[in-house]
Scaffold this motif. Structure first.
Motif, PDB file in Angstrom:
ATOM      1  N   ASP A  17       0.815  -1.212   0.000  1.00 45.83           N
ATOM      2  CA  ASP A  17       0.000   0.000   0.000  1.00 45.83           C
ATOM      3  C   ASP A  17       0.849   1.261   0.000  1.00 45.83           C
ATOM      4  O   ASP A  17       0.444   2.306  -0.510  1.00 45.83           O
ATOM      5  CB  ASP A  17      -0.937   0.009   1.204  1.00 45.83           C
ATOM      6  N   LYS A  18       2.040   1.163   0.586  1.00 43.01           N
ATOM      7  CA  LYS A  18       2.890   2.344   0.699  1.00 43.01           C
ATOM      8  C   LYS A  18       3.563   2.695  -0.621  1.00 43.01           C
ATOM      9  O   LYS A  18       3.860   3.862  -0.890  1.00 43.01           O
ATOM     10  CB  LYS A  18       3.950   2.107   1.780  1.00 43.01           C
TER      11      LYS A  18
ATOM     12  N   LYS B  86      -4.038   1.324  -5.370  1.00 37.58           N
ATOM     13  CA  LYS B  86      -3.288   1.997  -4.305  1.00 37.58           C
ATOM     14  C   LYS B  86      -4.099   2.054  -3.012  1.00 37.58           C
ATOM     15  O   LYS B  86      -5.286   2.373  -3.034  1.00 37.58           O
ATOM     16  CB  LYS B  86      -2.913   3.403  -4.756  1.00 37.58           C
ATOM     17  N   ASP B  87      -3.450   1.721  -1.889  1.00 37.88           N
ATOM     18  CA  ASP B  87      -4.048   1.734  -0.548  1.00 37.88           C
ATOM     19  C   ASP B  87      -5.143   0.698  -0.346  1.00 37.88           C
ATOM     20  O   ASP B  87      -5.915   0.775   0.616  1.00 37.88           O
ATOM     21  CB  ASP B  87      -4.621   3.128  -0.213  1.00 37.88           C
TER      22      ASP B  87
ATOM     23  N   ASP C  40     -13.281   0.351   2.739  1.00 39.98           N
ATOM     24  CA  ASP C  40     -12.229  -0.337   3.483  1.00 39.98           C
ATOM     25  C   ASP C  40     -12.841  -0.991   4.716  1.00 39.98           C
ATOM     26  O   ASP C  40     -13.268  -0.298   5.635  1.00 39.98           O
ATOM     27  CB  ASP C  40     -11.151   0.660   3.896  1.00 39.98           C
TER      28      ASP C  40
END
Length: 350
Positions: free
Chosen positions: A39-40, A48-49, A210
């Motif tokens: 994710d970073k 992404k993320d 999420d």
């Protein structure tokens, strides 16, 4: 983690940090590999993320087909391993993936695991919050409306979620609800539900939601939790096993207004590491019996307890080399004997 002089190739694992790079830099060029979370470093805006919120298989599928993979920093360490980089530094939570990597990395001679408290045996954790329960309820209702699963099983799963939710709001810590939740969980056949819930979960994460699906988290890990609790009982770490203790199954109310139902279980993958390479576990709080169970191997324990009878020598001049040690007889003999004892052993250093 303090620097340790290693003559040959080594893999060193330190405490968990959000970014291991700062600590790892202290080792110099020898420890040149860094693992950075997906994710970073992910630059694909579609994913992404979101890697940490989906199953590993889905994350792998995203990476396998990603057009930006060749330039992705996450895969740089794996490329370095293929290119015969000789040493690696990583935080504890990467231990589970290293049986495969160490098997590919034939030159490595030793694995160092630093600052390992006993509870790292219970390395894997899943956390279920109120919003996770809300999303899972919604997903279950969707399955019921579409006739994707047995209605009776769905009702029992919803009852389980109600019990988890009650535990989160219980000012007394939710112990009674945790026991009730365990009874419910062990009486439900989750197979049909988890297949469909995983599809809904991963789809929603890709859309930007999420959360951890509560039913999937329980179903996927219930067997490991039971096995861990049984092992902890056999080792005398907990009392007679009836339902998992709060360290493995229960409510964490330590953060105000952000209670979570936590599942923890023993990381069986750790046992395989010591079958690949000699392992040094440094500065640990774990008793020898726990380490033997952790790796399922005999363990040599070396303690640094200093007693009045101990011989302490500080060598602080250019003349204080091995010849000076040799003249002190007993210290030199002890060092030689200690070095000889290391070969062919799995070592625990306390």
């Amino acid at each position: 983690m303090d620097a340790v002089e290693i003559k040959g190739p080594a893999a060193a694992f330190g405490p968990r940090h959000e970014d291991i790079n700062e600590d790892a830099n202290r080792f110099g060029d020898r420890y040149s590999i860094r693992f950075v979370g997906k994710d970073k470093v992910c630059t694909n805006l579609k994913y992404k993320d979101k890697h940490s919120s989906v199953s590993k298989d889905v994350s792998k599928e995203w990476c396998d087909g990603c057009p930006e993979r060749d330039g992705c920093a996450y895969f740089e360490p794996f490329n370095q391993i293929k290119n015969k980089t000789r040493s690696l530094t990583a935080p504890h939570n990467y231990l589970e993936i290293f049986p495969d990597i160490l098997d590919q990395w034939g030159d490595i001679e030793v694995v160092l695991i630093d600052e390992t408290p006993w509870y790292n045996i219970f390395e894997k954790t899943a956390r279920i919050g109120a919003h996770d329960i809300s999303h899972t309820r919604s997903a279950l209702r969707k399955l019921d409306d579409e006739d994707k699963a047995d209605s009776d099983v769905i009702k029992r799963a919803l009852s389980l979620l109600d019990t988890l939710s009650a535990g989160l709001s219980d000012k007394d810590g939710g112990e009674r609800q945790a026991d009730r939740a365990y009874e419910l969980a062990t009486s439900i056949d989750f197979d049909e539900l988890t297949t469909e819930l995983t599809k809904i979960h991963d789809g929603r994460v890709l859309e930007g939601t999420d959360y951890t699906d509560a039913i999937v988290a329980i179903a996927d890990n219930l067997t490991e939790i039971k096995q861990t609790a049984r092992w902890a009982s056999d080792q005398g770490i907990i009392g007679e096993f009836d339902s998992p203790p709060e360290q493995l199954w229960g409510v964490d109310n330590s953060t105000k207004d952000n209670a979570k139902f936590e599942l923890r279980w023993r990381n069986v993958d750790l046992m395989e590491i010591a079958r690949q390479k000699p392992v040094f576990v440094l500065a640990t709080e774990m008793p020898t019996e726990s380490v033997e169970a952790m790796f399922d191997l005999p363990v040599v324990t070396v303690e640094d307890t200093v007693t009045p009878e101990a011989e302490i020598i500080q060598l602080n001049s250019r003349m204080a080399g091995i010849t000076r040690l040799r003249k002190r007889n007993q210290t030199f003999d002890n060092l030689v004997e200690f070095t000889r004892s290391l070969f062919g052993s799995r070592l625990l250093v306390r």
